[in-house]
Write a protein that holds these residues in place. Structure first.
Motif, PDB file in Angstrom:
ATOM      1  N   GLY A  40       0.780  -1.230   0.000  1.00 61.74           N
ATOM      2  CA  GLY A  40       0.000   0.000   0.000  1.00 61.74           C
ATOM      3  C   GLY A  40       0.809   1.274   0.000  1.00 61.74           C
ATOM      4  O   GLY A  40       0.260   2.365   0.189  1.00 61.74           O
ATOM      5  N   VAL A  41       2.108   1.163  -0.189  1.00 58.41           N
ATOM      6  CA  VAL A  41       2.993   2.328  -0.196  1.00 58.41           C
ATOM      7  C   VAL A  41       3.547   2.511  -1.610  1.00 58.41           C
ATOM      8  O   VAL A  41       4.208   1.618  -2.138  1.00 58.41           O
ATOM      9  N   GLN A  42       3.294   3.665  -2.193  1.00 57.18           N
ATOM     10  CA  GLN A  42       3.711   3.919  -3.571  1.00 57.18           C
ATOM     11  C   GLN A  42       5.109   4.552  -3.600  1.00 57.18           C
ATOM     12  O   GLN A  42       5.274   5.728  -3.924  1.00 57.18           O
ATOM     13  N   THR A  43       6.093   3.740  -3.254  1.00 55.12           N
ATOM     14  CA  THR A  43       7.495   4.169  -3.276  1.00 55.12           C
ATOM     15  C   THR A  43       7.849   4.688  -4.668  1.00 55.12           C
ATOM     16  O   THR A  43       7.503   4.060  -5.668  1.00 55.12           O
ATOM     17  N   PRO A  44       8.535   5.832  -4.762  1.00 56.63           N
ATOM     18  CA  PRO A  44       8.867   6.390  -6.082  1.00 56.63           C
ATOM     19  C   PRO A  44       9.800   5.471  -6.871  1.00 56.63           C
ATOM     20  O   PRO A  44      10.641   4.774  -6.298  1.00 56.63           O
ATOM     21  N   ILE A  45       9.635   5.488  -8.184  1.00 54.52           N
ATOM     22  CA  ILE A  45      10.488   4.669  -9.042  1.00 54.52           C
ATOM     23  C   ILE A  45      11.887   5.262  -9.097  1.00 54.52           C
ATOM     24  O   ILE A  45      12.092   6.451  -8.844  1.00 54.52           O
ATOM     25  N   ASN A  46      12.856   4.435  -9.446  1.00 52.07           N
ATOM     26  CA  ASN A  46      14.257   4.865  -9.460  1.00 52.07           C
ATOM     27  C   ASN A  46      14.813   5.071 -10.866  1.00 52.07           C
ATOM     28  O   ASN A  46      15.820   5.764 -11.026  1.00 52.07           O
ATOM     29  N   ARG A  73      16.666  10.706 -14.805  1.00 47.77           N
ATOM     30  CA  ARG A  73      16.152   9.377 -15.136  1.00 47.77           C
ATOM     31  C   ARG A  73      16.879   8.251 -14.391  1.00 47.77           C
ATOM     32  O   ARG A  73      16.340   7.183 -14.231  1.00 47.77           O
ATOM     33  N   TRP A  74      18.131   8.492 -13.976  1.00 45.26           N
ATOM     34  CA  TRP A  74      18.965   7.445 -13.367  1.00 45.26           C
ATOM     35  C   TRP A  74      18.960   7.594 -11.845  1.00 45.26           C
ATOM     36  O   TRP A  74      19.240   8.674 -11.325  1.00 45.26           O
ATOM     37  N   HIS A  75      18.687   6.502 -11.144  1.00 38.43           N
ATOM     38  CA  HIS A  75      18.697   6.497  -9.679  1.00 38.43           C
ATOM     39  C   HIS A  75      18.031   7.781  -9.180  1.00 38.43           C
ATOM     40  O   HIS A  75      18.610   8.551  -8.407  1.00 38.43           O
ATOM     41  N   MET A  76      16.807   7.977  -9.632  1.00 34.11           N
ATOM     42  CA  MET A  76      16.120   9.260  -9.481  1.00 34.11           C
ATOM     43  C   MET A  76      15.960   9.689  -8.027  1.00 34.11           C
ATOM     44  O   MET A  76      16.129  10.871  -7.693  1.00 34.11           O
ATOM     45  N   SER A  77      15.637   8.763  -7.146  1.00 35.26           N
ATOM     46  CA  SER A  77      15.428   9.150  -5.750  1.00 35.26           C
ATOM     47  C   SER A  77      16.715   9.668  -5.121  1.00 35.26           C
ATOM     48  O   SER A  77      16.692  10.594  -4.310  1.00 35.26           O
TER      49      SER A  77
END
Length: 387
Positions: free
Chosen positions: A253-259, A275-279
């Motif tokens: 249920g947690v929408q962790t941001p994409i990387n 775009r790369w390792h975005m977080s």
């Protein structure tokens, strides 16, 4: 047990997540149960090392106390010196993890995921200072955020306010079904990336390169082949892990941001770092680069805004380089990307006046080609093979 390292790990979390899925499909909250299984999975991940387990517990308690104490202080006062001390204390354990091995103290302190927990903790202190985090924080929820097991070892790096919102939002059964399907899709994508593509690249090319196992390759050709294969391996291996983390998070249920967002199709180096390792890149951008630029602008020690910006880029990528390690190739990797960013910025401003490089599909394709090769050379530096 290594997170996402083998099929046994997926079987265990698959069984543990069944009640979460049932509750989610019925539109009910699974927060308490998810906290419970996080403790179970963390015990499996860190339980094999007594030193690692003790380090994790002490480190987490230290960070939680630091965040809560600073939050209480911030409600009454806002001293810059206290703020700086709080940030330095939060970063100190990570610095020790990087420095102690150089002094021969390899096993004194350290555990898997210390960097990513530190990033979360520092972020909370910074946002508390900015007045973005004001409400009283539950110790249990704070610990859950810092030690959220899908992302604890290698990210992606979530933000407290976004995580908190998901934590206190109970999706309907229909909305959770979408999250579930999205999470499963991410996990299958992770299997494709990590256990098929990365596995094949490593076992059928990288272990033979850049040595002369292939007789038809010259030493130079072997190095070039290694550079490209290593770049693809690095992407598929890490993108696969990130996809697993995002997928399991969504099931919880947690929408962790994409990387990752198709980084090898970037049209320039700035686009690549979006775009790369975005977080991680966004974390360094928001909490290192932007704060440095604002601080230098406020102090007016350097009046030229471009000079301030370029110094900020050097600081950002230098720190990002040594975060990977204090070895020379990591430092050079960071400075190399700082130079790429600065050179592109200068070119972009120069072209804005002269308009020699138009924007069309041909220049876009050329930009992608140049950027891709520049990135691959950067990963070649990162690999340490060049030194």
């Amino acid at each position: 047990m290594t997170p996402y390292g083998n099929i046994v790990f997926f079987i265990i979390i698959g069984i543990l997540l069944m009640p979460t899925i049932i509750l989610g499909l019925r539109g009910k909250s699974a927060k308490r149960y998810n906290i419970f299984i996080s403790i179970v999975v963390l015990a499996l991940i860190f339980g094999s090392s007594l030193n690692g387990s003790i380090s994790l517990i002490l480190f987490t308690v230290f960070q939680i106390l630091l965040i809560i104490v600073y939050q209480k202080y911030r409600l009454q006062k806002n001293s810059t010196s206290v703020f700086v001390i709080a940030v330095l204390l939060s970063i100190l354990p990570l610095v020790l993890v990087k420095v102690l091995p150089i002094l021969g103290l390899h096993h004194l302190f350290g555990f898997l995921g210390v960097s990513y927990i530190t990033f979360k903790s520092v972020q909370m202190i910074l946002e508390t200072r900015d007045g973005l985090i004001k409400d009283k924080i539950s110790v249990v929820e704070l610990a859950y955020f810092l030690l959220f097991f899908p992302t604890v070892s290698s990210g992606p790096i979530d933000r407290w306010r976004r995580f908190y919102k998901d934590l206190h939002t109970v999706p309907s059964g229909q909305d959770y079904q979408k999250l579930l399907l999205s999470g499963i899709n991410c996990i299958f994508l992770g299997f494709l990336y990590k256990f098929i593509l990365a596995y094949l690249i490593y076992n059928y090319t990288l272990i033979y390169l850049p040595s002369q196992t292939y007789n038809y390759l010259t030493p130079f050709q072997g190095q070039i082949a290694y550079m490209y294969m290593y770049s693809f391996y690095l992407f598929f291996d890490f993108a696969g892990y990130s996809a697993f983390a995002v997928g399991v998070s969504r099931i919880m249920g947690v929408q962790t941001p994409i990387n990752f967002n198709r980084p090898f199709s970037s049209r320039n180096i700035k686009d690549f770092w979006n775009r790369w390792h975005m977080s991680l890149s966004f974390w360094f951008r928001d909490y290192v680069y932007m704060r440095f630029v604002l601080w230098m602008t406020k102090k007016k020690w350097i009046k030229n805004k471009y000079t301030v910006s370029y110094l900020g880029f050097f600081l950002l990528f230098f720190l990002m380089g040594i975060w990977h390690g204090l070895e020379l190739h990591f430092v050079v990797y960071g400075l190399y990307h700082a130079l790429l960013i600065i050179c592109f910025d200068k070119f972009e401003r120069w072209n804005k006046k002269r308009k020699i490089w138009p924007k069309n599909k041909w220049t876009h394709a050329i930009g992608v080609f140049i950027t891709f090769n520049a990135i691959c050379f950067g990963f070649y530096i990162f690999s340490g093979t060049l030194f």
